[in-house]
Design an enzyme around this catalytic site. Structure first.
Site, PDB file in Angstrom:
ATOM      1  N   GLU A   1       0.805  -0.890  -0.580  1.00 25.58           N
ATOM      2  CA  GLU A   1      -0.033  -0.231   0.262  1.00 25.58           C
ATOM      3  C   GLU A   1       1.298   1.764   0.045  1.00 25.58           C
ATOM      4  O   GLU A   1       0.380   2.156   0.057  1.00 25.58           O
ATOM      5  CB  GLU A   1      -0.953  -0.183   1.253  1.00 25.58           C
ATOM      6  CG  GLU A   1      -1.833  -1.034   1.125  1.00 25.58           C
ATOM      7  CD  GLU A   1      -2.901  -0.560   2.241  1.00 25.58           C
ATOM      8  OE1 GLU A   1      -4.068  -0.818   1.508  1.00 25.58           O
ATOM      9  OE2 GLU A   1      -2.305  -1.402   3.476  1.00 25.58           O
TER      10      GLU A   1
ATOM     11  N   TYR B   1     -19.342  23.579   2.962  1.00 25.48           N
ATOM     12  CA  TYR B   1     -18.892  22.088   2.347  1.00 25.48           C
ATOM     13  C   TYR B   1     -17.452  22.119   2.329  1.00 25.48           C
ATOM     14  O   TYR B   1     -16.763  21.216   1.743  1.00 25.48           O
ATOM     15  CB  TYR B   1     -19.873  21.890   1.407  1.00 25.48           C
ATOM     16  CG  TYR B   1     -21.761  22.419   1.637  1.00 25.48           C
ATOM     17  CD1 TYR B   1     -22.088  21.806   2.823  1.00 25.48           C
ATOM     18  CD2 TYR B   1     -22.127  22.591   0.552  1.00 25.48           C
ATOM     19  CE1 TYR B   1     -22.989  22.553   2.976  1.00 25.48           C
ATOM     20  CE2 TYR B   1     -23.340  23.224   0.687  1.00 25.48           C
ATOM     21  CZ  TYR B   1     -23.766  22.954   1.747  1.00 25.48           C
ATOM     22  OH  TYR B   1     -25.092  23.191   1.761  1.00 25.48           O
TER      23      TYR B   1
ATOM     24  N   GLU C   1      -8.381   4.620  10.112  1.00 29.87           N
ATOM     25  CA  GLU C   1      -9.048   6.108  11.688  1.00 29.87           C
ATOM     26  C   GLU C   1      -8.279   6.336  11.926  1.00 29.87           C
ATOM     27  O   GLU C   1      -8.811   7.818  12.269  1.00 29.87           O
ATOM     28  CB  GLU C   1      -8.603   4.687  13.110  1.00 29.87           C
ATOM     29  CG  GLU C   1     -10.070   3.567  12.573  1.00 29.87           C
ATOM     30  CD  GLU C   1      -9.085   2.315  11.441  1.00 29.87           C
ATOM     31  OE1 GLU C   1      -9.645   1.291  12.068  1.00 29.87           O
ATOM     32  OE2 GLU C   1      -8.301   2.180  11.487  1.00 29.87           O
TER      33      GLU C   1
ATOM     34  N   LYS D   1     -13.186   2.474   2.494  1.00 23.88           N
ATOM     35  CA  LYS D   1     -11.541   2.348   1.698  1.00 23.88           C
ATOM     36  C   LYS D   1     -12.080   0.890   0.237  1.00 23.88           C
ATOM     37  O   LYS D   1     -11.945   0.254   1.089  1.00 23.88           O
ATOM     38  CB  LYS D   1     -10.762   2.125   2.032  1.00 23.88           C
ATOM     39  CG  LYS D   1      -9.807   1.612   1.851  1.00 23.88           C
ATOM     40  CD  LYS D   1      -8.496   1.599   3.001  1.00 23.88           C
ATOM     41  CE  LYS D   1      -6.901   0.990   2.697  1.00 23.88           C
ATOM     42  NZ  LYS D   1      -5.414   0.486   2.811  1.00 23.88           N
TER      43      LYS D   1
END
Length: 134
Positions: free
Chosen positions: A39, A68, A88, A113
């Protein structure tokens, strides 16, 4: 209070503001994220939902609320700041950033994800942070 342009009967009493929530749903960004070797050095898609609770108050102009674009920009800045190991951690950073605006009482950040877990539509997490006085 101005008269309603809609053809509904008058409420007949004072209204009380009970809540004000600003949200961004389904924000897709690319981020360097993940704890595994495969990753690192690549970007992965994240889908982010943010719900911000503000004290109830009237909103007449943009300065009265949370934009926003500010939320989206914060997410993109976190993604651009370098590799993050866990969703997290990313979620907590985004929630903490949103709470820097003193009008925000509570921040809920949900991150999916997609593609990270075979057979699952989208694994992820949800982080909820609130002010002590909220």
């Amino acid at each position: 209070m101005t008269a309603s342009p809609l053809p509904f009967p008058a409420s007949g009493g004072d209204l009380r503001r009970e809540g004000l929530t600003v949200f961004v749903r389904g924000l897709e960004i690319e981020a360097g994220i993940g704890v595994y070797d495969h990753e690192h050095g690549r970007l992965q898609r994240l889908v982010i939902d943010v719900t911000l609770t503000l004290d109830p108050h009237g909103v007449e102009k943009l300065a009265d609320t949370v934009n926003y674009e500010t939320v989206a920009t914060a997410a993109r800045l976190i993604a651009g700041s370098g590799h993050v190991g866990l969703v997290e951690t990313f979620a907590e950073r985004l929630a903490t950033t949103c709470l820097e605006d003193v009008r925000v009482r509570r921040a809920v950040v949900r991150i999916e994800k997609p593609g990270a877990l075979q057979g699952a539509a989208a694994p992820g997490c949800e982080v909820i942070l609130a002010r002590h006085d909220a």
